[in-house]
Design a protein around this motif. Structure first.
Motif: not given
Length: 192
Positions: A40-55
């Motif tokens: 669950s921590h990796m899931f949330a952190f992964y998408y937090g990092i993907m925010a750098d790619l997300s408009p």
């Protein structure tokens, strides 16, 4: 909802604050649903990092725009298209914790821990390949819209729970690859 919340919370943040924020606000929601804590921590952190790619913010695109002398929005949407598989892989973490070497995978009872790890790895590799087909639109020849839709549906099926009894997903994937192989240009066929 956790994915969207993590992307929103990770917008315009550095890595450590992103983890702290998503671990405090988004990961507990998954943990309450029975997802292992590290997953669950990796899931949330992964998408937090993907925010750098997300408009619309896409900090990575904003950094790349002056170098490429291109519009940051165009770079952001293109990066998001190319990274399509990256938006789905964390769901494989949740449905197959063996991919992160965690116990509790549904296939662990049938295949054992290492068998479940191998199956989860295979499933993730096939899903990444199929999402690459969808994003790029080419294997041996250019994919039609129907072929892309079939590849996308098959890739989404691999992101869900997987059981060896249901071979339909593998048949759809094999059909796409075989169809593309038969449609390849004659020069490629002669070289092969």
């Amino acid at each position: 909802m956790t994915m969207l919340l993590s992307i929103l919370l990770g917008t315009a943040s550095r890595r450590i604050p992103t983890y702290i924020i998503t671990a405090a606000l988004a990961a507990p929601a998954l943990a309450k649903l029975g997802v292992p804590l590290i997953v669950s921590h990796m899931f949330a952190f992964y998408y937090g990092i993907m925010a750098d790619l997300s408009p619309p913010v896409a900090l990575a695109a904003l950094a790349a725009a002056p170098i490429a002398k291109e519009n940051p929005d165009k770079i952001g949407w293109e990066a998001m298209r190319i990274a399509l598989a990256g938006y789905v892989i964390p769901f494989i973490f949740v449905y197959s914790p063996a991919l992160m070497l965690q116990p509790g995978d549904p296939m662990e009872a049938q295949l054992g821990f290492y068998g479940a790890v191998a199956l989860a790895s295979f499933k993730a590799l096939v899903a990444i390949g199929l999402f690459g087909l969808v994003a790029i639109g080419f294997l041996f020849t250019r994919l039609s819209l129907l072929e892309r839709v079939v590849a996308f549906a098959a890739a989404l099926c691999f992101a869900r729970r997987f059981s060896p009894e249901r071979h339909g997903r593998l048949r759809a994937d094999g059909a796409i690859v075989l169809w593309q192989w038969r449609q390849r240009p004659p020069a490629v066929a002669a070289a092969a």
